[in-house]
Design a protein around this motif. Structure first.
Motif, short mmCIF file in Angstrom:
data_model
loop_
_atom_site.label_atom_id
_atom_site.label_comp_id
_atom_site.label_asym_id
_atom_site.label_seq_id
_atom_site.Cartn_x
_atom_site.Cartn_y
_atom_site.Cartn_z
N THR A 43 0.68 -1.05 -0.02
CA THR A 43 0.03 -0.09 -0.13
C THR A 43 0.84 1.22 0.03
O THR A 43 2.04 1.29 0.69
CB THR A 43 -0.80 0.07 1.28
N GLN A 44 0.25 2.15 -0.60
CA GLN A 44 1.12 3.48 -0.59
C GLN A 44 0.24 4.48 0.01
O GLN A 44 -0.89 4.66 -0.34
CB GLN A 44 1.42 4.05 -2.15
N GLY A 45 0.81 5.42 0.83
CA GLY A 45 0.22 6.39 1.66
C GLY A 45 0.51 6.59 3.20
O GLY A 45 0.29 7.45 3.61
N SER A 46 1.15 5.42 3.69
CA SER A 46 1.37 5.72 5.06
C SER A 46 3.02 5.63 5.15
O SER A 46 3.86 4.95 4.52
CB SER A 46 0.95 4.57 5.82
N VAL A 47 3.59 6.19 6.44
CA VAL A 47 4.88 6.35 6.72
C VAL A 47 5.28 4.99 7.04
O VAL A 47 6.41 4.50 6.73
CB VAL A 47 4.98 7.32 7.84
N LEU A 48 4.54 4.18 7.75
CA LEU A 48 4.76 2.81 8.04
C LEU A 48 5.17 1.88 6.94
O LEU A 48 6.18 1.20 6.76
CB LEU A 48 3.70 1.86 8.88
N MET A 49 4.31 2.04 5.71
CA MET A 49 4.66 1.52 4.39
C MET A 49 6.01 1.94 3.93
O MET A 49 6.71 1.26 3.31
CB MET A 49 3.46 1.55 3.64
N ASP A 50 6.21 3.31 4.03
CA ASP A 50 7.47 3.94 3.50
C ASP A 50 8.63 3.38 4.15
O ASP A 50 9.60 2.93 3.66
CB ASP A 50 7.51 5.38 4.16
N LEU A 51 8.54 3.02 5.44
CA LEU A 51 9.58 2.64 6.34
C LEU A 51 9.71 0.79 5.79
O LEU A 51 10.98 0.36 5.48
CB LEU A 51 9.28 2.45 7.71
N ILE A 52 8.72 0.13 5.42
CA ILE A 52 9.08 -1.17 4.83
C ILE A 52 9.64 -1.14 3.60
O ILE A 52 10.48 -1.98 3.17
CB ILE A 52 7.70 -2.00 4.69
N ALA A 53 9.16 -0.19 2.73
CA ALA A 53 9.76 0.01 1.36
C ALA A 53 11.26 0.34 1.43
O ALA A 53 12.07 -0.28 0.98
CB ALA A 53 9.17 1.08 0.60
N GLU A 54 11.63 1.32 2.46
CA GLU A 54 13.01 1.54 2.68
C GLU A 54 13.82 0.30 3.10
O GLU A 54 14.97 0.14 2.57
CB GLU A 54 13.27 2.47 3.82
N LEU A 55 13.13 -0.64 3.91
CA LEU A 55 13.89 -1.93 4.15
C LEU A 55 14.32 -2.68 3.01
O LEU A 55 15.39 -3.24 2.86
CB LEU A 55 12.95 -2.55 5.07
N VAL A 56 13.13 -2.80 2.18
CA VAL A 56 13.44 -3.43 0.89
C VAL A 56 14.26 -3.10 0.08
O VAL A 56 15.44 -3.80 -0.52
CB VAL A 56 12.24 -3.89 0.35
N LEU A 57 14.44 -1.61 -0.21
CA LEU A 57 15.48 -1.03 -1.07
C LEU A 57 16.91 -0.94 -0.29
O LEU A 57 17.63 -0.98 -0.96
CB LEU A 57 14.83 0.44 -1.08
N ALA A 58 16.78 -1.08 0.95
CA ALA A 58 18.13 -1.20 1.56
C ALA A 58 18.81 -2.61 1.42
O ALA A 58 19.81 -2.81 1.24
CB ALA A 58 17.90 -0.87 2.94
N TYR A 59 17.81 -3.56 1.29
CA TYR A 59 18.50 -4.83 0.98
C TYR A 59 18.80 -4.93 -0.64
O TYR A 59 19.91 -5.51 -0.88
CB TYR A 59 17.11 -5.89 1.03
N VAL A 60 18.23 -4.21 -1.31
CA VAL A 60 18.75 -4.15 -2.70
C VAL A 60 19.91 -3.68 -2.75
O VAL A 60 20.96 -3.64 -3.51
CB VAL A 60 17.67 -3.37 -3.84
N ASP A 61 20.05 -2.50 -2.22
CA ASP A 61 21.36 -1.77 -1.87
C ASP A 61 22.55 -2.62 -1.71
O ASP A 61 23.65 -2.42 -2.14
CB ASP A 61 21.33 -0.39 -0.85
#
Length: 500
Positions: free
Chosen positions: A216-234
């Motif tokens: 889902t897009q729209g909450s800060v909590l989901m932003d945090l989850i997206a950052e976790l996955v993108l950090a894994y990609v990094d």
């Protein structure tokens, strides 16, 4: 400003429970999800949402419409973006799961472990200082850590290649969340709820009909989850490029800037980025990929530079309001829905607030502003202030018909619930009080009608259904607000105008 991930578990939970973190939106002030979130939190009492659901086949993930979707159009025609109000019971359940002290410590440790030198993340979510809003803090963070850092790197590199992820949130593979949190091998070996990553995955799918594609897009909590996955990609990118020192990568959310000493090297690195993103369901957007040998020029958004130039031209060349609005219209056609356009529209509104005499070309000015809203609907909150001021200058007898024309034109835009919410605010304001008909459920709830946001058919507990009463989101009335909004009501892009 401290990062959210650096807070202790209790403080992180309290912050993420705030209504502006539950849904990052610029809704009018009479709409708030604070009471629903608190009431649902009280009813759950620390239990997972699954403890309150009916048995198969009426479990949450087996039903559609559990989360509520708000559609926002990008271009007034066929480009739409979906935002979701996560079902509050699922949101609170996920929040208490992640912010359980041992789980939060695991998340903090994982972010530290995934940190890498080759890919510098500049988009860590921060907690605002001095009463600022969440989005205001992120704008400042972007300027300090992404734009300014990019300019610094021009000292060491000669080439920049910029690219971003296409539909990042909508394409993220939810099973990659446990991979990111626990490592691929451990997550593959244990797919039970013993792993926090699997719990997060199931919570997200619980509100999205069991789908594994997209969060889902729209909450800060989901932003945090997206950052976790993108950090894994990094981390995966860094491993692939280990030992090389002829480049540097900056990432802000799903935007990548690759700094090198040659075009060829930049292309090689972007291929590695693309390969690692595909592992989690994402891909780069070719249309937004660009190369340059002028890092300073490429770093500053073209709409920001154009916006600065437009402000100067308005002062020195465009003497009339109509000419200034026409310049704004031309800018909107070139840079629709941009942050710079939001800022320029807000700036224009501030200049109009003090005008008392109606111009002879009033209807022309209103028509221009409406057309800007059609081509750039995201700007409507700021534009609604301009429309309200212009129409307030018209003879009182003409105002209802002018508002009606605006209303009809705006409602021709398909699938644009966000804009209708703001249209309701200005057409129902004090002294305007037009009849406003909308199919957007939030507008209907404000009108006192029966409407549904979330599908609650999966809930077995009457107390939880009562806590989810959607009428609680209305904490005021558009009729109580002034017809011409106070500039503070539309001020998100003003405070950090020089950064966007």
């Amino acid at each position: 400003m401290p990062r959210i991930i650096d807070l202790d578990a209790a403080d992180a939970r309290a912050y993420l429970l705030r209504p502006e973190c539950y849904f990052r939106s610029d809704f009018p002030s009479y709409i708030s999800f604070d009471r629903i979130l608190k009431d649902v939190d009280k009813v759950l009492g620390g239990q997972p949402y699954t403890a309150f659901q009916k048995p198969k086949p009426m479990r949450a993930f087996e039903l559609s419409g559990v989360n509520y979707e708000i559609i926002s159009t990008k271009d007034g025609r066929f480009g739409w973006r979906s935002f979701e109000l996560i079902h509050p019971a699922i949101y609170i359940s996920l929040l208490q799961t992640i912010c359980d002290a041992p789980n939060w410590k695991l998340l903090q440790d994982r972010f530290k472990k995934l940190r890498c030198d080759h890919v510098e993340c500049t988009s860590h979510l921060v907690v605002p200082d001095n009463g600022d809003g969440h989005d205001e803090a992120q704008i400042l963070n972007w300027w300090l850590r992404y734009e300014q850092r990019s300019l610094e790197l021009s000292l060491d590199y000669t080439h920049i290649l910029k690219t971003d992820v296409t539909n990042c949130y909508g394409s993220l593979y939810t099973h990659s969340i446990p991979w990111a949190l626990h490592g691929f091998d451990e997550a593959k070996a244990d797919q039970t709820d013993k792993l926090l990553g699997n719990k997060i995955d199931r919570h997200i799918r619980g509100g999205r009909h069991g789908q594994t594609n997209g969060i889902t897009q729209g909450s800060v909590l989901m932003d945090l989850i997206a950052e976790l996955v993108l950090a894994y990609v990094d981390h995966r990118i860094s491993k692939r490029l280990e030992g090389k020192k002829d480049f540097h990568i900056l990432r802000y959310r799903d935007d990548y800037s690759v700094f090198t000493l040659s075009d060829r090297r930049g292309a090689e690195i972007v291929r590695v980025i693309s390969d690692c993103l595909r592992e989690v369901g994402m891909q780069l957007g070719a249309a937004k990929t660009s190369e340059s040998t002028n890092i300073v020029e490429a770093t500053i958004k073209p709409e920001k530079l154009a916006g600065i130039q437009l402000e100067d031209m308005d002062i020195t060349q465009a003497k009339t309001i109509q000419k200034q609005l026409l310049r704004l219209h031309a800018f909107a056609r070139r840079y629709p829905n941009s942050g710079a356009l939001n800022r320029l529209a807000d700036s224009k509104y501030q200049k109009l607030v003090g005008i008392q005499k109606p111009p002879e070309d009033l209807r022309v000015q209103i028509a221009i502003v409406c057309d800007i809203a059609v081509v750039s609907p995201r700007t409507f909150p700021a534009l609604s202030g301009i429309l309200a001021k212009l129409i307030a200058l018209a003879p009182k007898a003409e105002r209802p018909s002018l508002w009606k024309q605006v209303q009809i034109k705006m409602q021709r835009i398909p699938n644009n619930g966000h804009q209708e919410i703001w249209l309701q605010r200005v057409t129902r304001a004090k002294g305007v009080a037009l009849k406003f008909e909308s199919s957007e459920p939030i507008c209907q709830i404000v009108d006192g009608k029966v409407a549904q946001l979330w599908n609650n058919d999966w809930i077995s507990a009457p107390a939880l259904v009562t806590a989810l009463d959607v009428n609680k989101i209305v904490v005021g009335s558009p009729e109580d607000l002034e017809a011409v909004p106070d500039p503070a009501e539309l001020s998100l892009f003003r405070k950090y105008a020089e950064f966007s």
